[in-house]
Design a protein around this motif. Structure first.
Motif, PDB file in Angstrom:
ATOM      1  N   THR A  12     -51.140 -29.213 109.995  1.00 10.94           N
ATOM      2  CA  THR A  12     -51.677 -30.314 109.019  1.00 10.94           C
ATOM      3  C   THR A  12     -51.197 -30.155 107.769  1.00 10.94           C
ATOM      4  O   THR A  12     -50.982 -30.998 106.988  1.00 10.94           O
ATOM      5  CB  THR A  12     -53.375 -30.008 109.033  1.00 10.94           C
ATOM      6  OG1 THR A  12     -53.795 -28.811 108.836  1.00 10.94           O
ATOM      7  CG2 THR A  12     -53.617 -30.632 110.391  1.00 10.94           C
ATOM      8  N   ARG A  13     -50.765 -28.783 107.090  1.00  5.53           N
ATOM      9  CA  ARG A  13     -50.575 -28.789 105.911  1.00  5.53           C
ATOM     10  C   ARG A  13     -49.102 -29.241 105.932  1.00  5.53           C
ATOM     11  O   ARG A  13     -48.851 -29.940 104.623  1.00  5.53           O
ATOM     12  CB  ARG A  13     -50.064 -26.995 105.663  1.00  5.53           C
ATOM     13  CG  ARG A  13     -51.586 -26.619 105.470  1.00  5.53           C
ATOM     14  CD  ARG A  13     -51.377 -25.012 105.843  1.00  5.53           C
ATOM     15  NE  ARG A  13     -50.935 -24.566 107.219  1.00  5.53           N
ATOM     16  CZ  ARG A  13     -50.608 -23.464 107.396  1.00  5.53           C
ATOM     17  NH1 ARG A  13     -50.456 -22.199 106.658  1.00  5.53           N
ATOM     18  NH2 ARG A  13     -50.377 -23.262 108.677  1.00  5.53           N
ATOM     19  N   MET A  14     -48.167 -29.174 106.845  1.00  2.55           N
ATOM     20  CA  MET A  14     -46.747 -29.865 106.968  1.00  2.55           C
ATOM     21  C   MET A  14     -47.091 -31.343 106.645  1.00  2.55           C
ATOM     22  O   MET A  14     -46.377 -32.013 105.485  1.00  2.55           O
ATOM     23  CB  MET A  14     -46.008 -29.562 107.782  1.00  2.55           C
ATOM     24  CG  MET A  14     -44.700 -30.193 108.243  1.00  2.55           C
ATOM     25  SD  MET A  14     -44.051 -30.029 109.940  1.00  2.55           S
ATOM     26  CE  MET A  14     -45.199 -31.436 110.762  1.00  2.55           C
ATOM     27  N   ALA A  19     -45.750 -35.990 103.675  1.00  2.00           N
ATOM     28  CA  ALA A  19     -46.296 -37.303 104.017  1.00  2.00           C
ATOM     29  C   ALA A  19     -45.501 -38.445 103.038  1.00  2.00           C
ATOM     30  O   ALA A  19     -45.142 -39.484 103.288  1.00  2.00           O
ATOM     31  CB  ALA A  19     -47.716 -37.576 103.662  1.00  2.00           C
ATOM     32  N   ASP A  20     -45.399 -37.832 101.743  1.00  4.11           N
ATOM     33  CA  ASP A  20     -44.927 -38.848 100.828  1.00  4.11           C
ATOM     34  C   ASP A  20     -43.358 -38.277 100.381  1.00  4.11           C
ATOM     35  O   ASP A  20     -43.050 -38.764  99.388  1.00  4.11           O
ATOM     36  CB  ASP A  20     -45.641 -39.197  99.599  1.00  4.11           C
ATOM     37  CG  ASP A  20     -47.036 -39.840  99.840  1.00  4.11           C
ATOM     38  OD1 ASP A  20     -46.981 -40.625 100.827  1.00  4.11           O
ATOM     39  OD2 ASP A  20     -48.021 -39.465  99.351  1.00  4.11           O
ATOM     40  N   ALA A  21     -42.748 -37.472 100.932  1.00  7.46           N
ATOM     41  CA  ALA A  21     -41.712 -36.770 100.474  1.00  7.46           C
ATOM     42  C   ALA A  21     -40.330 -37.668 101.000  1.00  7.46           C
ATOM     43  O   ALA A  21     -40.450 -38.427 101.838  1.00  7.46           O
ATOM     44  CB  ALA A  21     -41.331 -35.451 100.926  1.00  7.46           C
ATOM     45  N   PRO A  22     -39.279 -37.634 100.160  1.00  5.39           N
ATOM     46  CA  PRO A  22     -37.999 -38.482 100.650  1.00  5.39           C
ATOM     47  C   PRO A  22     -37.772 -38.280 101.941  1.00  5.39           C
ATOM     48  O   PRO A  22     -37.786 -36.846 102.315  1.00  5.39           O
ATOM     49  CB  PRO A  22     -37.225 -38.316  99.635  1.00  5.39           C
ATOM     50  CG  PRO A  22     -37.876 -37.525  98.520  1.00  5.39           C
ATOM     51  CD  PRO A  22     -39.131 -36.925  98.952  1.00  5.39           C
ATOM     52  N   HIS A  44     -40.517 -38.985 111.809  1.00  2.00           N
ATOM     53  CA  HIS A  44     -40.716 -39.608 110.689  1.00  2.00           C
ATOM     54  C   HIS A  44     -39.318 -39.795 109.773  1.00  2.00           C
ATOM     55  O   HIS A  44     -39.493 -39.756 108.268  1.00  2.00           O
ATOM     56  CB  HIS A  44     -41.866 -38.876 109.755  1.00  2.00           C
ATOM     57  CG  HIS A  44     -43.120 -39.038 110.224  1.00  2.00           C
ATOM     58  ND1 HIS A  44     -43.762 -38.575 111.312  1.00  2.00           N
ATOM     59  CD2 HIS A  44     -44.300 -39.813 109.656  1.00  2.00           C
ATOM     60  CE1 HIS A  44     -44.859 -38.984 111.447  1.00  2.00           C
ATOM     61  NE2 HIS A  44     -45.085 -39.707 110.808  1.00  2.00           N
ATOM     62  N   GLY A  45     -38.192 -39.192 110.536  1.00  3.19           N
ATOM     63  CA  GLY A  45     -37.091 -39.580 109.797  1.00  3.19           C
ATOM     64  C   GLY A  45     -36.428 -38.493 108.751  1.00  3.19           C
ATOM     65  O   GLY A  45     -35.492 -38.799 108.041  1.00  3.19           O
TER      66      GLY A  45
END
Length: 211
Positions: A12-14, A19-22, A44-45
């Protein structure tokens, strides 16, 4: 054991931190086990590579990544390596390293320091390493842990491990600092009860500033 690891949800921390990282963020999943975090990263790419010392864990991770990345790319991105030898990767190859439940598997203090030194080498300056490391205040079987004779930090009594290297939060911070890592947030210990026993995990978020 492989399927038990594979069945776990992503950390969950990851998920929260990325979540909003490039999506160009380069992530090393060090000790990928059955791929629980690697699959989320691939879906998530993110620019993912995964490492594990176990043939079975690597094979399961490749199988799970195949439908997401294609078989050839899954083969290229999952590496069977010991944690203290990341030779396929150049200096500063990653922006983030996930080290959840891996460094405490070191069989000696020297092996622990070699592994963390390798992590520091392949992490870009200013990059982050997220660690989950077991602490001595653990009793996973209900039968207690036994310190290995002549050792300060090695213990017996964790199923699936011959020995395990256990550290307090302050010890983990101090040892990591020797390799250029500083806490981004306070390092904390969390107790989790499972079955007949419990384990205490030290959770840390470090930034590489160099030594």
């Amino acid at each position: 054991m492989v399927e038990a690891f594979a069945a776990r949800p992503p950390d969950t921390r990851m998920v929260e931190r990325l979540a909003d990282a490039p999506r160009s963020t380069r992530v090393l999943d060090l000790g990928c086990a059955g791929g629980r975090n690697a699959v989320w990263l691939a879906e998530h790419g993110f620019d993912l590579h995964a490492v594990d010392a176990s043939d079975a864990m690597c094979a399961r991770t490749r199988d799970r990544l195949g439908p997401v990345l294609g078989r050839a790319e899954a083969e290229r991105r999952v590496h069977r390596r010991p944690m203290d030898d990341l030779a396929p990767f150049g200096d500063g190859a990653f922006d983030v390293i996930l080290a959840f439940g891996i460094f405490h598997a070191a069989q000696s203090e020297d092996a622990w320091h070699r592994a963390v030194a390798e992590a520091a080498r392949v992490l870009v300056s200013g990059g982050e390493m997220w660690v989950a490391h077991f602490a001595p205040e653990s009793d996973p079987t209900g039968e207690g842990l036994r310190r290995v004779e002549g050792e300060d930090h090695l213990y017996e009594g964790f199923r699936g491990h011959r020995h395990i290297l256990l550290l307090q939060p302050g010890e983990l911070d101090a040892w990591a600092a020797g390799h250029g890592f500083v806490p981004v947030t306070p390092t904390e210990a969390v107790r989790v009860v499972r079955g007949e026993g419990y384990r205490t995990t030290v959770n840390a978020r470090y930034r590489l500033e160099g030594v």
